[in-house]
Design a protein around this motif. Structure first.
Motif, PDB file in Angstrom:
ATOM      1  N   SER A   1     -10.386  -3.742   5.551  1.00 19.16           N
ATOM      2  CA  SER A   1      -9.123  -3.048   5.810  1.00 19.16           C
ATOM      3  C   SER A   1      -8.284  -3.001   4.529  1.00 19.16           C
ATOM      4  O   SER A   1      -8.573  -3.688   3.542  1.00 19.16           O
ATOM      5  CB  SER A   1      -8.342  -3.775   6.904  1.00 19.16           C
ATOM      6  N   LYS A   2      -7.231  -2.204   4.562  1.00 15.62           N
ATOM      7  CA  LYS A   2      -6.301  -2.183   3.424  1.00 15.62           C
ATOM      8  C   LYS A   2      -5.731  -3.581   3.194  1.00 15.62           C
ATOM      9  O   LYS A   2      -5.562  -4.021   2.053  1.00 15.62           O
ATOM     10  CB  LYS A   2      -5.175  -1.188   3.689  1.00 15.62           C
TER      11      LYS A   2
ATOM     12  N   GLU B   1      -9.484   6.839   2.511  1.00 15.55           N
ATOM     13  CA  GLU B   1     -10.024   6.372   3.787  1.00 15.55           C
ATOM     14  C   GLU B   1      -9.771   7.390   4.902  1.00 15.55           C
ATOM     15  O   GLU B   1      -8.813   8.162   4.853  1.00 15.55           O
ATOM     16  CB  GLU B   1      -9.385   5.045   4.198  1.00 15.55           C
TER      17      GLU B   1
ATOM     18  N   ASP C   1      -6.096   8.983   4.489  1.00 13.84           N
ATOM     19  CA  ASP C   1      -5.152   8.246   3.643  1.00 13.84           C
ATOM     20  C   ASP C   1      -5.641   8.250   2.204  1.00 13.84           C
ATOM     21  O   ASP C   1      -6.783   7.860   1.921  1.00 13.84           O
ATOM     22  CB  ASP C   1      -5.025   6.792   4.114  1.00 13.84           C
TER      23      ASP C   1
ATOM     24  N   ARG D   1      -8.215  -5.914   1.452  1.00 15.56           N
ATOM     25  CA  ARG D   1      -8.298  -5.593   0.031  1.00 15.56           C
ATOM     26  C   ARG D   1      -7.048  -6.065  -0.704  1.00 15.56           C
ATOM     27  O   ARG D   1      -7.127  -6.561  -1.837  1.00 15.56           O
ATOM     28  CB  ARG D   1      -8.502  -4.094  -0.144  1.00 15.56           C
TER      29      ARG D   1
ATOM     30  N   VAL E   1      -3.604   0.479  -3.187  1.00 20.63           N
ATOM     31  CA  VAL E   1      -3.103  -0.822  -2.776  1.00 20.63           C
ATOM     32  C   VAL E   1      -2.816  -1.598  -4.054  1.00 20.63           C
ATOM     33  O   VAL E   1      -3.607  -1.573  -5.002  1.00 20.63           O
ATOM     34  CB  VAL E   1      -4.118  -1.574  -1.871  1.00 20.63           C
TER      35      VAL E   1
ATOM     36  N   ILE F   1      -7.106   4.002  -2.652  1.00 19.77           N
ATOM     37  CA  ILE F   1      -7.341   4.151  -1.222  1.00 19.77           C
ATOM     38  C   ILE F   1      -7.798   5.578  -0.963  1.00 19.77           C
ATOM     39  O   ILE F   1      -7.132   6.531  -1.367  1.00 19.77           O
ATOM     40  CB  ILE F   1      -6.056   3.878  -0.400  1.00 19.77           C
TER      41      ILE F   1
ATOM     42  N   THR G   1       0.863  -1.179   0.000  1.00 22.71           N
ATOM     43  CA  THR G   1       0.000   0.000   0.000  1.00 22.71           C
ATOM     44  C   THR G   1       0.897   1.226   0.000  1.00 22.71           C
ATOM     45  O   THR G   1       1.831   1.322   0.801  1.00 22.71           O
ATOM     46  CB  THR G   1      -0.937   0.031   1.231  1.00 22.71           C
TER      47      THR G   1
END
Length: 433
Positions: A190-191, A158, A143, A194, A147, A156, A122
Motif C-alpha cells: 500500500s501507499k 496505481e 492515482d 511504502r 510518497v 505513485i 502522499t
C-alpha cells in the motif's frame, strides 16, 4: 464505520494512456483528476503500526478528513479492512472523535493524541471512473504522484478498484476485464507501507527466505490450505516487487513461489481434487513459460499472463473456489484438524527422505535435488503447529543438505545427510513419540 474492500494494481507508467482509453470505453461516468494531499501519523515507538492501524488526514479542495484503518485481511492486492472516516475543520488530529471500538482496549490510549506526529505524506492526483458490474457499484481510481518521507520519495502510479456497494466477487470480475490489458500488476504494498519503508531509512529490500508457516491453534485443514496458498502468493508478490527493482536473485524466488502454489495444491490434493484448480494451474503454466524465457522483469510482471494468473489465485482464495468441487466426504475431511493432517504428512515425507538418503549417493545427489526441495517445502508448510525451535532445528539439517547439494560441497553433503537421517521427529503420532 465502513468496510473497505479494494483491489490495488501498480500501473506501468508507459501504459497509462492506453489504460485510460480502456476505462473510458468501460463507462461514461468519469471524474476529472483532483489533487489529494495525505499526511500519515505515527508515534515514535510505532504504536499504530504495531497494532496494524493506519492514521491519516486527507485534504482535498479545502476540505479535510481524518481516517483510521484497522486490522483486516489482505489477499494478494485485495484489501478488506474496517475504515473510520471523520470530517474535520482543519488539518489537525482530533482522535477523541473516533468511536471507542477503534481502540484495542476500548478507549483512546492516554497520550496518543500528543505523541502522534506526521511521519510521511502522499501527494497525488486522483482520476475516477464509476462502473456498474453485476449487482455492484465500483469506483476505479487512477492515482499518480509520489510518497515522501524526509529526503526519500517514490513515484505513485496505481489503480484501485473500490467496492462502493454490492459484492466483492464483482470487484474481481471487473478486474478480470482490466488485466487483459498490458501494464498492470497486482500489488500488495500500500501507499502507507511504502511510506513507512521510506520513513525508516529506505533500506535496500532483500530476499525473504521461506519460513515455517504459522497456523492458529486448532486450525482446520481448510485453514491450513488457505494459509499455504496465501504464503505462496505473499512470497510471489514480495519478490516480484524486488525483481522489478533489480534485486539479484528475485526472479528465482518468484518462480519458487509459483512452484509453491503448485506444491500446496498437490499437498492437499487428497482432499481438494485437481479439477478444482485446473484453470489456475493452466494459467501458472503460461506465466512460468513466459518467465522462463529471456524477457525483462517489466515485460514479465506487467504482462496479461502474469496479472491473470495472480488474479485467479487471489479469486480462488477469496471465494474459496475449491468448495464447489468437494463432495460430502471431502467437506468432512477438510473441516478436520490441520495438526492431525500435518502429523500424517510429516511422517510420510520424513520416511520418503530417509529412504532416499539412507546411504551415500556418490555422484547421484543432484538427481534427488527436486524431490528434496519439494519435501522441504512440504515440511515448512506442515510444521507450524509445533514448537518453533524444535521444528527449525529438525528442518535445518534437510535445508543444509539441500544447499550442500546445490553448491556441490561433498563433505557438507555427508555431514548433513548423516545428521538429517538420524534425528528424532518433533511431531506427535510419528511412531517415536
Amino acid at each position: 464505520m465502513a468496510q473497505e474492500i479494494e483491489l490495488k494494481f501498480i500501473v506501468e507508467n508507459d501504459s497509462v494512456d492506453a489504460l485510460k482509453n480502456h476505462l473510458h470505453q468501460l463507462t461514461g461516468e468519469h471524474h476529472e483528476p483532483v489533487q489529494l494531499l495525505n499526511i500519515y501519523y505515527e508515534t515514535q515507538d510505532l504504536w499504530l503500526r504495531r497494532h496494524d492501524m493506519g492514521l491519516r488526514i486527507r485534504g482535498v479542495d479545502g476540505r479535510y478528513e481524518m481516517t483510521m484503518k484497522i486490522a483486516g485481511r489482505v489477499v494478494g492486492g485485495l484489501h478488506q479492512r474496517p475504515e473510520y472516516n471523520i470530517e474535520i475543520d482543519q488539518p489537525a488530529l482530533d482522535l477523541a472523535r473516533f468511536p471507542a471500538e477503534v481502540w484495542p482496549e476500548g478507549q483512546l490510549p492516554v497520550g496518543l493524541q500528543e505523541s502522534a506526529s506526521p511521519l510521511f505524506s502522499t501527494d497525488f492526483w486522483r482520476e475516477k471512473w464509476l462502473v456498474n458490474e453485476g449487482k455492484s457499484r465500483i469506483e476505479i481510481a487512477l492515482d499518480r504522484g509520489e510518497v515522501k518521507a524526509g529526503e526519500f520519495q517514490e513515484p505513485i502510479c496505481e489503480l484501485e478498484l473500490e467496492l462502493l456497494e454490492g459484492h466483492a466477487d464483482d470487484v474481481l470480475k471487473l478486474a478480470r476485464k482490466l488485466v487483459t490489458q498490458s501494464g498492470l500488476r497486482q500489488g500488495s504494498l500500500s501507499k502507507a507501507a511504502r511510506g513507512y519503508h521510506l520513513a525508516q531509512g529506505n533500506a535496500p529490500r532483500t530476499l525473504k527466505p521461506l519460513e515455517i508457516m504459522r497456523v492458529a491453534p486448532k486450525s482446520s485443514i481448510e485453514q491450513g490450505f488457505e494459509a499455504s496458498l496465501e504464503l505462496a502468493l505473499s512470497q510471489w508478490q514480495y519478490h516480484e516487487e524486488l525483481w522489478v527493482r533489480g534485486v539479484k536473485g528475485a526472479k528465482a524466488e518468484v518462480l519458487a513461489a509459483m512452484a509453491l502454489v503448485r506444491h500446496s495444491l498437490t499437498l492437499f490434493g487428497g482432499i481438494v481434487p485437481r479439477k478444482a484448480s485446473a484453470h489456475l494451474r493452466d494459467l501458472l503454466t503460461q506465466t512460468e513459460t513466459l518467465m522462463a524465457s529471456d524477457v525483462s522483469a517489466e515485460t514479465a510482471v506487467y504482462s496479461p499472463q502474469t496479472a491473470t494468473a495472480k488474479l485467479a489465485l487471489t479469486e480462488f482464495l477469496v471465494t474459496r473456489g475449491w468448495r464447489t468441487f468437494l463432495d460430502a466426504k471431502a467437506q468432512a475431511k477438510i473441516a478436520d484438524n490441520f495438526k492431525r493432517f500435518a502429523d500424517i504428512q510429516l511422517s510420510r515425507h520424513a520416511a520418503e527422505l530417509k529412504t532416499i538418503f539412507a546411504h551415500p549417493l556418490g555422484d547421484q545427489y543432484g538427481d534427488q535435488l527436486i524431490r528434496l526441495a519439494r519435501n522441504v517445502d512440504s515440511m515448512l508448510l506442515l510444521s507450524g503447529a509445533y514448537d518453533g525451535p524444535a521444528a527449525r532445528a529438525w528442518l535445518e539439517n534437510w535445508q543444509g543438505l539441500l544447499y550442500a547439494i546445490k553448491t556441490r560441497q561433498h563433505i557438507e553433503i555427508e555431514h548433513f545427510r548423516n545428521e538429517a537421517i538420524s534425528q528424532e521427529p518433533f511431531w506427535l503420532h510419528s511412531g517415536k513419540r
